[in-house]
Design an enzyme around this catalytic site. Structure first.
Site, PDB file in Angstrom:
ATOM      1  N   TYR A 144     -74.083 -73.438 -14.687  1.00 60.03           N
ATOM      2  CA  TYR A 144     -74.197 -72.201 -14.318  1.00 60.03           C
ATOM      3  C   TYR A 144     -74.691 -72.224 -12.624  1.00 60.03           C
ATOM      4  O   TYR A 144     -75.603 -73.263 -12.239  1.00 60.03           O
ATOM      5  CB  TYR A 144     -75.238 -71.436 -15.199  1.00 60.03           C
ATOM      6  CG  TYR A 144     -75.436 -69.810 -14.360  1.00 60.03           C
ATOM      7  CD1 TYR A 144     -74.484 -68.860 -14.305  1.00 60.03           C
ATOM      8  CD2 TYR A 144     -76.508 -69.620 -13.432  1.00 60.03           C
ATOM      9  CE1 TYR A 144     -74.403 -67.873 -13.736  1.00 60.03           C
ATOM     10  CE2 TYR A 144     -76.643 -68.376 -13.099  1.00 60.03           C
ATOM     11  CZ  TYR A 144     -75.826 -67.472 -13.193  1.00 60.03           C
ATOM     12  OH  TYR A 144     -76.165 -66.123 -12.679  1.00 60.03           O
ATOM     13  N   ASP A 239     -76.141 -78.727  -7.159  1.00 60.89           N
ATOM     14  CA  ASP A 239     -76.717 -77.339  -7.511  1.00 60.89           C
ATOM     15  C   ASP A 239     -78.212 -77.769  -8.113  1.00 60.89           C
ATOM     16  O   ASP A 239     -78.311 -78.145  -9.411  1.00 60.89           O
ATOM     17  CB  ASP A 239     -75.816 -76.516  -8.266  1.00 60.89           C
ATOM     18  CG  ASP A 239     -76.800 -75.250  -8.533  1.00 60.89           C
ATOM     19  OD1 ASP A 239     -77.889 -74.990  -8.204  1.00 60.89           O
ATOM     20  OD2 ASP A 239     -75.991 -74.213  -9.284  1.00 60.89           O
ATOM     21  N   LYS A 267     -85.102 -70.962  -6.802  1.00 62.37           N
ATOM     22  CA  LYS A 267     -86.262 -70.898  -7.707  1.00 62.37           C
ATOM     23  C   LYS A 267     -87.785 -71.416  -7.132  1.00 62.37           C
ATOM     24  O   LYS A 267     -88.238 -70.770  -6.432  1.00 62.37           O
ATOM     25  CB  LYS A 267     -85.856 -71.478  -9.027  1.00 62.37           C
ATOM     26  CG  LYS A 267     -84.865 -70.737  -9.769  1.00 62.37           C
ATOM     27  CD  LYS A 267     -84.096 -71.109 -10.989  1.00 62.37           C
ATOM     28  CE  LYS A 267     -83.253 -70.042 -11.398  1.00 62.37           C
ATOM     29  NZ  LYS A 267     -82.156 -70.484 -12.069  1.00 62.37           N
TER      30      LYS A 267
HETATM   31  C1  PLP Z   1     -80.541 -69.887 -11.451  1.00 62.61           C
HETATM   32  C2  PLP Z   1     -79.413 -70.411 -10.949  1.00 62.61           C
HETATM   33  C3  PLP Z   1     -78.665 -70.196 -10.153  1.00 62.61           C
HETATM   34  C4  PLP Z   1     -78.654 -68.842  -9.436  1.00 62.61           C
HETATM   35  O1  PLP Z   1     -79.853 -68.482  -8.888  1.00 62.61           O
HETATM   36  P1  PLP Z   1     -80.212 -66.767  -8.724  1.00 62.61           P
HETATM   37  O2  PLP Z   1     -81.230 -67.003  -7.917  1.00 62.61           O
HETATM   38  O3  PLP Z   1     -80.411 -66.396 -10.188  1.00 62.61           O
HETATM   39  O4  PLP Z   1     -78.844 -66.258  -7.858  1.00 62.61           O
HETATM   40  C5  PLP Z   1     -77.708 -71.207  -9.680  1.00 62.61           C
HETATM   41  N1  PLP Z   1     -77.669 -72.430 -10.042  1.00 62.61           N
HETATM   42  C6  PLP Z   1     -78.501 -72.758 -11.019  1.00 62.61           C
HETATM   43  C7  PLP Z   1     -78.467 -74.328 -11.514  1.00 62.61           C
HETATM   44  C8  PLP Z   1     -79.484 -71.931 -11.513  1.00 62.61           C
HETATM   45  O5  PLP Z   1     -80.119 -72.450 -12.770  1.00 62.61           O
END
Ligand code: PLP
Length: 429
Positions: A144, A239, A267
């Site tokens: 994701y 990511d 995060k």
């Molecule tokens: C949570 C997440 C995102 C998206 O971040 P948001 O702040 O929810 O837009 C992108 N990549 C990874 C791996 C994530 O866990």
């Protein structure tokens, strides 16, 4: 367990929000329940609107590695707020947080703060496309990367090769530029590069996958991605929105010693406030406006409160043996859960790295999206509810990571294991 007040609040919320929530997993649909409305949190604990107390393993889906309402983070936010909440002008805290991040992840020579992980990945892809002059992006099934169009592409294999959009509203023309490979399958990556390697702008990957439940990278998988992208002039984007400052202070790239061209963060670096960041090699990031032509901006980017919360969080994480302690807690919990399940003879796998953990109700080790999807989601739903009734709040979906924070005590973990023993025994009878 009393849920009347949460139920009442949910009914009111349904009048305003699609599904009653502002982000889909919060609705508890994957476990066939109604959401609990949370009123407060402190350390490892949260309380809902009916005053049920639980040990929280959601931790806001990752940001709260110090636990809820950490005194230093709260103090930093208060101190910042008193001097003004936003200026739309540069402030010193942005540089201070960037210095900390760039020191921990030296591959981020230049970076840009944004307001969410979604913005970070979306912007990183734009930069990668501009830098390479190519359009395609290769992502992995079950990873994701936020909800931007390019990343919302179906993970099912037949539709995957056609690049059909996962969500209505994503133009097929956009989804067509997103290539898919199974996580940990380097041969699939090689095949795609073999046929269209000179059209691929970037490979984007969660270096430890945590959005199909936790799935660890196979040995040499990340190294192989580094090699093949380099050979074809494509960029490698890590990511690390979850893994950054989570699996190690310097993220997965430091742990595995594989250096990407671009990194996305979110995060933890916001300490519970909305922050994302993307960055990487200087010559790539210099493409971003105003030093270069790639446009990307944000009214609240680098927000003083968010920077303060991020700085306070990273400062705490920089102390002592934080990651060793988190790994010990994670290992202890994983071992306890495995032993509890083994006594009942139930097919059960626990994937764990540091403070990331997923109990899979699966008979085979989970290595990719297909093996994750093989897990028994109904069993997970029963487990989830049984645990919640015993005061343990797990993610309301089989395909999400549980997060351990520094506020989780040995007693919390032991109580969690004891609850799991009861629930798994009950499920077996
Ligand atoms: C949570 C997440 C995102 C998206 O971040 P948001 O702040 O929810 O837009 C992108 N990549 C990874 C791996 C994530 O866990």
């Amino acid at each position: 367990m009393k849920t009347d007040n949460s139920h009442g609040l949910y009914e009111q919320a349904l009048r305003y929000f699609p599904g009653g929530v502002n982000s889909p997993v919060r609705a508890f649909r994957a476990v066939g329940r109604e959401p609990l409305f949370i009123t407060r949190g402190r350390g490892s604990r949260i309380w809902d609107a009916d005053d049920n107390e639980s040990i929280d393993y959601v931790c806001s889906w990752g940001p709260l590695i110090l636990g809820h309402a950490h005194p230093q983070v709260v103090a930093a936010i208060e101190e910042a707020a008193e001097k003004g909440t936003s200026f739309g002008a540069p402030t010193e805290r942005e540089t201070a947080l960037a210095r900390e991040i760039s020191g921990a992840l030296p591959s981020m020579e230049r970076l840009r703060f944004v307001n969410s992980g979604t913005e970070a990945t979306m912007s990183a892809l734009r930069v990668a496309r501009a830098y390479t002059g190519r359009n395609q992006v290769l992502k992995f099934e079950g990873c994701y990367h936020g909800h931007a169009d390019s990343f919302l592409v179906r993970a099912g294999s037949g539709a995957a090769t056609l690049g059909l959009p996962d969500s209505p509203g994503v133009p097929a023309s956009c989804a067509q530029d997103t290539l898919l490979a199974p996580y940990n399958d380097i041969h699939a990556v090689e095949r795609l590069f073999g046929t269209q390697g000179r059209e691929i702008a970037a490979v984007i990957v969660e270096p430890v996958a945590a959005n199909m439940g936790v799935v660890l990278p196979a040995p040499q998988f990340l190294e192989a991605l580094r090699q093949i992208t380099q050979a074809f002039g494509a960029l490698l984007i890590f990511d690390e929105v979850i893994t950054g400052f989570r699996v190690a202070y310097g993220g997965a790239q430091t742990l595995y010693n594989v250096i990407p061209d671009l990194t996305c963060l979110g995060k933890i670096i916001g300490g519970g406030l909305p922050v994302g960041a993307y960055g990487g090699k200087r010559e790539i990031m210099e493409m971003v406006a105003p030093s270069g032509p790639v446009y990307q901006a944000g009214t609240l980017s680098g927000n003083p409160l968010a920077m303060a919360a991020g700085l306070a969080t990273l400062w705490e994480l920089g102390q002592g043996q934080v990651y060793t302690i988190l790994e010990e807690k994670g290992r202890h919990l994983a071992r306890g859960l495995r032993e509890a399940a083994a006594r009942t003879g139930r097919p059960f796998q626990v994937a764990q790295m540091g403070s990331l953990l997923t109990p899979f109700f699966a008979s085979e080790e989970v290595v990719d999206y297909v093996s994750a999807r093989a897990a028994d989601t109904q069993a997970y739903a029963r487990f989830f509810w049984g645990m919640l009734q015993r005061g343990v709040s797990l993610p309301p979906s089989q395909f999400e990571a549980a997060f351990i924070s520094l506020a989780h005590t040995q007693a919390d973990v032991d109580a969690t294991i004891a609850a799991a023993q009861e629930v798994l025994r009950e499920m077996a009878s």
